[in-house]
Design an enzyme around this catalytic site. Structure first.
Site, PDB file in Angstrom:
ATOM      1  N   TYR A 137      32.453  19.310 -16.820  1.00 43.62           N
ATOM      2  CA  TYR A 137      31.265  18.834 -15.712  1.00 43.62           C
ATOM      3  C   TYR A 137      32.065  18.524 -14.436  1.00 43.62           C
ATOM      4  O   TYR A 137      31.892  18.840 -13.440  1.00 43.62           O
ATOM      5  CB  TYR A 137      30.637  17.772 -16.155  1.00 43.62           C
ATOM      6  CG  TYR A 137      29.731  17.344 -15.267  1.00 43.62           C
ATOM      7  CD1 TYR A 137      28.117  17.509 -15.348  1.00 43.62           C
ATOM      8  CD2 TYR A 137      29.953  16.221 -14.247  1.00 43.62           C
ATOM      9  CE1 TYR A 137      27.311  17.299 -14.211  1.00 43.62           C
ATOM     10  CE2 TYR A 137      29.103  15.753 -13.270  1.00 43.62           C
ATOM     11  CZ  TYR A 137      27.701  16.311 -13.358  1.00 43.62           C
ATOM     12  OH  TYR A 137      26.891  15.838 -12.166  1.00 43.62           O
ATOM     13  N   GLU A 139       4.184  -2.955 -20.696  1.00 46.93           N
ATOM     14  CA  GLU A 139       5.620  -2.669 -20.305  1.00 46.93           C
ATOM     15  C   GLU A 139       6.425  -3.797 -20.498  1.00 46.93           C
ATOM     16  O   GLU A 139       6.072  -5.034 -20.591  1.00 46.93           O
ATOM     17  CB  GLU A 139       5.607  -2.041 -19.036  1.00 46.93           C
ATOM     18  CG  GLU A 139       4.512  -0.837 -18.361  1.00 46.93           C
ATOM     19  CD  GLU A 139       4.454  -0.874 -17.018  1.00 46.93           C
ATOM     20  OE1 GLU A 139       5.086  -1.343 -16.377  1.00 46.93           O
ATOM     21  OE2 GLU A 139       3.669   0.225 -16.542  1.00 46.93           O
ATOM     22  N   LYS A 149       9.289  -6.197 -18.674  1.00 51.22           N
ATOM     23  CA  LYS A 149       9.304  -6.797 -17.253  1.00 51.22           C
ATOM     24  C   LYS A 149      10.829  -6.925 -17.209  1.00 51.22           C
ATOM     25  O   LYS A 149      11.593  -7.726 -17.652  1.00 51.22           O
ATOM     26  CB  LYS A 149       8.697  -7.984 -17.080  1.00 51.22           C
ATOM     27  CG  LYS A 149       8.979  -8.538 -15.400  1.00 51.22           C
ATOM     28  CD  LYS A 149       8.120  -9.742 -15.232  1.00 51.22           C
ATOM     29  CE  LYS A 149       8.028  -9.891 -13.837  1.00 51.22           C
ATOM     30  NZ  LYS A 149       9.405 -10.085 -13.289  1.00 51.22           N
ATOM     31  N   LYS A 189      -0.894  -3.617 -17.902  1.00 49.45           N
ATOM     32  CA  LYS A 189      -1.706  -3.158 -16.682  1.00 49.45           C
ATOM     33  C   LYS A 189      -2.982  -2.422 -17.176  1.00 49.45           C
ATOM     34  O   LYS A 189      -2.617  -1.809 -18.147  1.00 49.45           O
ATOM     35  CB  LYS A 189      -0.942  -2.097 -15.987  1.00 49.45           C
ATOM     36  CG  LYS A 189       0.247  -2.370 -15.415  1.00 49.45           C
ATOM     37  CD  LYS A 189       1.414  -1.520 -14.849  1.00 49.45           C
ATOM     38  CE  LYS A 189       2.546  -2.361 -14.070  1.00 49.45           C
ATOM     39  NZ  LYS A 189       3.480  -1.368 -13.706  1.00 49.45           N
ATOM     40  N   LYS A 246       5.387 -13.867 -18.641  1.00 46.51           N
ATOM     41  CA  LYS A 246       6.808 -14.301 -19.013  1.00 46.51           C
ATOM     42  C   LYS A 246       7.167 -14.755 -20.240  1.00 46.51           C
ATOM     43  O   LYS A 246       6.366 -15.359 -20.693  1.00 46.51           O
ATOM     44  CB  LYS A 246       7.328 -15.139 -17.675  1.00 46.51           C
ATOM     45  CG  LYS A 246       7.232 -14.556 -16.421  1.00 46.51           C
ATOM     46  CD  LYS A 246       8.517 -14.886 -15.865  1.00 46.51           C
ATOM     47  CE  LYS A 246       8.419 -14.486 -14.262  1.00 46.51           C
ATOM     48  NZ  LYS A 246       9.555 -14.924 -13.587  1.00 46.51           N
ATOM     49  N   CYS A 295      43.860 -37.335 -41.008  1.00 43.54           N
ATOM     50  CA  CYS A 295      42.903 -37.333 -39.824  1.00 43.54           C
ATOM     51  C   CYS A 295      41.491 -37.548 -40.370  1.00 43.54           C
ATOM     52  O   CYS A 295      41.151 -36.639 -41.141  1.00 43.54           O
ATOM     53  CB  CYS A 295      43.027 -36.232 -38.981  1.00 43.54           C
ATOM     54  SG  CYS A 295      41.579 -36.146 -37.567  1.00 43.54           S
TER      55      CYS A 295
HETATM   56  O1  D41 Z   1       9.517  -4.360 -14.704  1.00 43.51           O
HETATM   57  C1  D41 Z   1       9.205  -4.955 -13.805  1.00 43.51           C
HETATM   58  N1  D41 Z   1       9.974  -5.772 -13.110  1.00 43.51           N
HETATM   59  C2  D41 Z   1       7.853  -4.515 -13.242  1.00 43.51           C
HETATM   60  C3  D41 Z   1       7.433  -4.812 -11.960  1.00 43.51           C
HETATM   61  C4  D41 Z   1       7.047  -3.605 -13.967  1.00 43.51           C
HETATM   62  N2  D41 Z   1       7.235  -3.248 -15.217  1.00 43.51           N
HETATM   63  N3  D41 Z   1       5.627  -3.388 -13.481  1.00 43.51           N
HETATM   64  C5  D41 Z   1       5.554  -3.661 -11.998  1.00 43.51           C
HETATM   65  N4  D41 Z   1       4.241  -3.268 -11.472  1.00 43.51           N
HETATM   66  C6  D41 Z   1       4.000  -3.753 -10.271  1.00 43.51           C
HETATM   67  C7  D41 Z   1       2.681  -3.067  -9.650  1.00 43.51           C
HETATM   68  C8  D41 Z   1       1.744  -3.622 -10.687  1.00 43.51           C
HETATM   69  C9  D41 Z   1       2.410  -3.905  -8.432  1.00 43.51           C
HETATM   70  C10 D41 Z   1       2.825  -1.521  -9.738  1.00 43.51           C
HETATM   71  C11 D41 Z   1       6.420  -4.346 -11.298  1.00 43.51           C
HETATM   72  C12 D41 Z   1       5.977  -4.716  -9.919  1.00 43.51           C
HETATM   73  N5  D41 Z   1       4.890  -4.298  -9.648  1.00 43.51           N
HETATM   74  C13 D41 Z   1       6.781  -5.359  -9.165  1.00 43.51           C
HETATM   75  N6  D41 Z   1       7.859  -5.983  -9.232  1.00 43.51           N
HETATM   76  C14 D41 Z   1       8.605  -6.621  -7.880  1.00 43.51           C
HETATM   77  C15 D41 Z   1       7.434  -6.413  -7.304  1.00 43.51           C
HETATM   78  C16 D41 Z   1       6.486  -5.778  -7.883  1.00 43.51           C
END
Ligand code: D41
Length: 709
Positions: free
Chosen positions: A58, A141, A143, A327, A351, A469
């Site tokens: 590569y 998902e 974060k 979501k 969180k 000790c």
């Molecule tokens: O993993 C993340 N930090 C994350 C951030 C995520 N998994 N989904 C996100 N989805 C959104 C929307 C719903 C607005 C599409 C986000 C964020 N927003 C986000 N992160 C920072 C500002 C917005």
């Protein structure tokens, strides 16, 4: 492996023939062909995880392209793989107005499961769903703890990467983002004419550690302006906002996609997705990393289960997450829900409790360990972190305390992840009080006043007081009584403290001369417990040579080594008299261990303790010095992790060792098998990474028959 040509230009062809082919065409064609090949191999490497050529090949193709481009700068294209290495130095980043604003995400403040239930209840209410209607489908998902980024592709080529900024306007960081190997520079031909992918740029923990190690070396080498980073998020943010993209290229970043911005509308030939999940799947196909944990779930119960599952997996992930995101999956429902003040109603961040918090250092104490090791411990103002209240954090030794430069009065960041012991990550220097003094190790043991020494080449200071000790004596007794040593039930820490502090137990053998009336005077000691303890002491006298040796607490002689010594020599006298050379014949005994054993038995007072213990009645079946016999699992190293169904880990360990296997604590290339039960964490990951075979309960059962599965 053959792979369709995703990338237009010229087909990649057979890499083995590529040079011959290339050398017959014009620079324009050569450059195009090399770009096609390099795109193909980047895709194979990052997206398919199936490299087809060695890295060196590569690199060769890459340099060939670089050479052509430097001779013909007009041939450089924005999607050329050479643009990944950076080089441009900017004065400032250009402002980018997002064509579709980057929304923010509402945070559910309730970190308990009820947070997920509250979100689902809100969604159902806003959609006007009654209890009898079916559960709402969600995508759950991770974060990621990084920086939000928008990647704009026009006609399949990455043309712009922008930070979120205030959501309306961000900064153009394209050159830096091109350095991220996981981000496609070019998309397959079926991608829409305009596509903005949104996601998180982050740094893996191992990459972060390696970067900081490099930074430390630079600082040590006296390079000005270098610093270490507090956490992967900060390191990622620093790399993204590097004006010199050459520096950004040295900071290994990663990316996960989770959403969309501007896109060619369906009526103009854009994609016709109906769910968020389908959209993510398509992004994956186009080469964007999407976290494998991303899941479709139903209703509040599905959200809660995901939240819990990820909480358990969190520490084993190779990157930091600070929570999960839910979501609504159906895009039509998303549209119905809309958003309020820049936050979609259809999404929420849930969180986890923070793993890092700030607190202050009240004092730095020095604790004395069993073998005299002096350990500085930061006493902290109580702080709730990683799910528990933390008041102590070890600083390991003087060097480490100085490296972190933790001082009394400092504000520090404390981290507690999983079951790992809490640690001070860094000091917030802005908040250091004036006159805070650097930590220095004391010259004398804080418990017995003996000289504290640090041996050449060692990091630890040690109290030279030995069993004089009381701190060392107490711990020697706890160790002696341990379940895997002499197994004296009922001889707990508090009782040992009292026995030593009251002067009733000065040596290990004194334990066996305790009478009911000695114990009756102790605090919180009912007669029944006293009787039980005396019985446990009596019972412990029948032991094995291996246990006895382990219980003496000889430095560097752990349970496994003690067993090997017993097996090899058969008799205690033989071990006590063995030369270092003779000791070196024992499997697993190296020069350090041999020296430590010899030194231990050369001390008259240690020989006296052994003599006194035997006179007190401790005995074991005498063995023959064994010629190391071949046992069914001799030479096999096994690591146990997670919760086994069929038996406890201690039991499994004992059974494996009885068959001659070695049971180790950590996975390495030398591990033959990893037995993984439920909730196995990083050791399982390590095994997979190294390709070590992983067994479940059934596999363990086979192994215990002496077969190698
Ligand atoms: O993993 C993340 N930090 C994350 C951030 C995520 N998994 N989904 C996100 N989805 C959104 C929307 C719903 C607005 C599409 C986000 C964020 N927003 C986000 N992160 C920072 C500002 C917005």
């Amino acid at each position: 492996m053959s792979h369709p040509d995703l990338f237009g230009e010229l087909p990649p062809g057979d890499p083995a023939n590529s040079s011959a082919l290339i050398s017959t065409v014009s620079p324009v064609h050569k450059a195009a062909q090399l770009r096609g090949l390099l795109h193909h191999h980047t895709h194979a490497y990052y997206t398919l995880d199936a490299p087809e050529i060695p890295d060196a090949e590569y690199d060769r193709l890459f340099r060939e392209l670089q050479a052509i481009e430097s001779a013909h700068p007009e041939l450089v294209t924005p999607d050329s793989p050479t643009q990944r290495v950076g080089g441009k130095v900017l004065d400032a980043f250009a402002a980018v107005r997002h064509r579709v604003p980057m929304l923010s995400i509402r945070t559910e403040t309730d970190t308990e499961a009820s947070g997920a239930e509250a979100f689902d209840a809100r969604i159902r209410k806003e959609l006007g769903l009654t209890d009898s209607e079916p559960p709402v489908r969600y995508v759950a998902e991770l974060k990621f703890d990084g920086l939000a980024m928008s990647l704009r592709y026009e006609n399949g080529v990455l043309v712009q990467a922008a930070t979120r900024g205030d959501g309306e306007t961000g900064e153009e960081v394209t050159a830096n983002i091109r350095t991220i190997g996981q981000i496609p520079l070019r998309l397959p031909p079926d991608a829409p004419a305009v596509l903005e992918v949104r996601g998180e740029v982050y740094m893996r923990r191992d990459d972060f550690e390696a970067l900081n190690e490099r930074q430390r070396q630079r600082i040590a080498a006296g390079i000005k302006g270098e610093k270490t980073f507090v956490n992967p998020r900060n390191a990622a943010a620093g790399a993204v906002r590097q004006l010199d993209s050459g520096i950004a290229a040295e900071r290994p970043l990663s990316f996960f996609a989770y959403g969309l911005g501007d896109i060619t509308p369906a009526e103009q030939g854009g994609p016709q997705w109906t769910t968020h999940f389908d959209m993510l799947q398509q992004l994956k196909v186009w080469g964007f990393p999407v976290a494998e944990q991303t899941a479709c779930v139903q209703g509040a119960a599905g959200l809660v289960a995901f939240h819990q599952r990820m909480a358990a997996e969190r520490d084993a992930l190779p990157y930091d997450i600070d929570g999960v995101v839910y979501k609504v999956n159906d895009l039509a429902l998303q549209a119905r829900l809309g958003f309020v003040t820049r936050e979609p109603r259809w999404a929420v961040a849930h969180k986890y409790p923070a793993q890092e918090e700030m607190t202050t250092v009240l004092a730095i104490d020095v604790q004395v360990g069993r073998t005299g090791k002096l350990t500085p411990v930061a006493k902290l103002a109580p702080v709730f972190v990683g799910g528990v209240t933390v008041t102590n954090a070890t600083l390991h030794n003087e060097l480490e305390a100085r490296r972190k430069d933790v001082r009394v009065g400092d504000t520090v960041i404390v981290r507690r992840a999983g079951d790992v012991i809490p640690e001070v990550v860094s000091v917030v220097l802005d908040r250091r009080p004036a006159h805070a003094a650097q930590f220095t190790m004391m010259t004398h043991c804080p418990v017995c006043g003996s000289l504290a020494e640090r041996e050449e080449g060692e990091a630890d200071h040690r109290c030279t007081g030995g069993l004089f000790c009381s701190a060392q004596r107490k711990q020697a007794i706890w160790h002696f009584a341990h379940r895997r040593a002499m197994d004296i039930e009922g001889l707990g820490d508090k009782l040992v403290d009292q026995l030593v502090d009251s002067g009733q137990v000065k040596t290990l053998a004194d334990l066996y001369h305790l009478k009911l009336h000695n114990l009756a005077n102790m605090e919180r000691m009912a007669e029944k417990s006293a009787v039980n303890l005396l019985e446990a002491l009596e019972k412990s006298k029948q032991t094995t040579l291996g246990r006895f040796l382990f219980s003496l607490g000889i430095r560097h002689v752990g349970e496994a080594t003690a067993k090997e010594l017993a097996r090899h020599f058969g008799q205690l006298e033989a071990i006590m008299l063995a030369s270092e050379e003779a000791l070196l014949q024992v499997p697993d005994v190296g020069p350090v261990v041999a020296h430590s054993i010899r030194t231990f038995f050369d001390q008259p007072h240690n020989r006296e303790v052994v003599q006194a213990l035997r006179e007190a009645g401790i005995q074991w079946p005498e063995g023959e010095a064994l010629a190391p016999t071949e046992m069914p699992l001799s030479g096999i190293t096994v690591v146990l992790t997670g919760t086994l169904q069929s038996m406890g880990r201690d039991e499994a360990k004992e059974k494996l060792e009885a068959l001659g296997a070695k049971v180790a604590g950590s996975v390495s290339k030398k591990t033959h098998y990893v037995v993984a039960g439920a909730e196995a964490g990083s050791k399982l990951d390590k095994a997979k990474e190294l390709g070590v075979p992983v067994l479940d309960d059934a596999g363990l059962a086979v192994l215990l028959t002496g077969e190698k599965p």
